[in-house]
Motif scaffolding. Structure first.
Motif, mmCIF file in Angstrom:
data_model
loop_
_atom_site.group_PDB
_atom_site.id
_atom_site.type_symbol
_atom_site.label_atom_id
_atom_site.label_comp_id
_atom_site.label_asym_id
_atom_site.label_seq_id
_atom_site.Cartn_x
_atom_site.Cartn_y
_atom_site.Cartn_z
ATOM 1 N N SER A 188 0.832 -1.199 0.000
ATOM 2 C CA SER A 188 0.000 0.000 0.000
ATOM 3 C C SER A 188 0.874 1.259 0.000
ATOM 4 O O SER A 188 0.626 2.219 -0.745
ATOM 5 N N LEU A 189 1.914 1.236 0.810
ATOM 6 C CA LEU A 189 2.823 2.381 0.891
ATOM 7 C C LEU A 189 3.569 2.581 -0.421
ATOM 8 O O LEU A 189 3.745 3.719 -0.880
ATOM 9 N N TYR A 190 3.977 1.489 -1.060
ATOM 10 C CA TYR A 190 4.682 1.586 -2.337
ATOM 11 C C TYR A 190 3.810 2.299 -3.367
ATOM 12 O O TYR A 190 4.284 3.158 -4.117
ATOM 13 N N ARG A 191 2.511 1.958 -3.387
ATOM 14 C CA ARG A 191 1.606 2.607 -4.348
ATOM 15 C C ARG A 191 1.535 4.118 -4.100
ATOM 16 O O ARG A 191 1.411 4.893 -5.042
ATOM 17 N N GLN A 192 1.635 4.532 -2.838
ATOM 18 C CA GLN A 192 1.621 5.972 -2.514
ATOM 19 C C GLN A 192 2.920 6.662 -2.938
ATOM 20 O O GLN A 192 2.908 7.805 -3.390
ATOM 21 N N LEU A 193 4.035 5.956 -2.747
ATOM 22 C CA LEU A 193 5.336 6.599 -2.916
ATOM 23 C C LEU A 193 5.927 6.519 -4.319
ATOM 24 O O LEU A 193 6.676 7.398 -4.722
#
Length: 198
Positions: A188-193
């Protein structure tokens, strides 16, 4: 390019986060791996460590005796500071070169165990901190790594506190559950960053 710092205390699960980010496509720069490279036999780093701490930190083959050096630095903040003054600039130089070699649209993640202790948080666009409960981290070090409880406690005491790490975090990952739960947070964090692909 987005430049992110990743940190967490010993046995927090930071390596699992780094591995998942790499599998998703991030360029992960591992400060621990670089720290090993810059003190290999024949390097200026190892020569400086020998000059500072003496021949007793070398194995018969001329390589670094990590347990011997660890015994000196993990129980003595002044000695640890001396070691960090040698190793940290060499690691940063190597990390800078790897970052500059990354593709323009890359998400570059520097995995730095001592990011907070070495005052590097402001170098990054964002900082990810991985946390896990104290007792769980002790259990991992004792059961999974074969350390004594005293060694585990000493290693934790030599690092920043959870509160100090949280104070610089843009993103906090909670690793009190399963690996699958942690990896879902990372995805999920990768998709944000991750920078939008053209």
């Amino acid at each position: 390019m987005k430049h992110v710092g990743l940190t967490g205390g010993v046995a927090s699960g930071k390596s699992a986060v780094a591995a998942k980010l790499a599998s998703l496509g991030a360029v992960v720069i591992d400060a621990d791996a670089l720290a090993r490279q810059v003190v290999e036999p024949g390097t200026p780093g190892l020569a400086a460590i020998k000059d500072t701490f003496g021949e007793g930190i070398l194995l018969p083959d001329g390589s670094l005796d990590r347990p011997a050096l660890g015994a000196i630095v993990f129980s003595d903040a002044a000695q640890r500071a001396k070691l960090n003054e040698i190793v940290h600039p060499l690691v940063r130089e190597q990390a800078d070169a790897l970052r500059e070699a990354a593709a323009p649209g890359a998400l570059v993640v520097e995995d730095i165990p001592l990011l907070v202790e070495s005052g590097q948080a402001d170098r990054f666009d964002a900082v990810i901190v991985v946390q896990a409960p104290h007792d769980e981290r002790i259990r991992r070090m004792v059961q999974d790594r074969g350390w004594s409880r005293d060694d585990a406690e000493a290693r934790m005491a030599a690092q920043a506190t959870d509160e100090q790490r949280a104070a610089v975090a843009d993103y906090l990952l909670d690793n009190s559950g399963s690996l699958e739960e942690l990896e879902a947070q990372v995805a999920s964090l990768y998709r944000q960053l991750a920078p939008a692909q053209e």
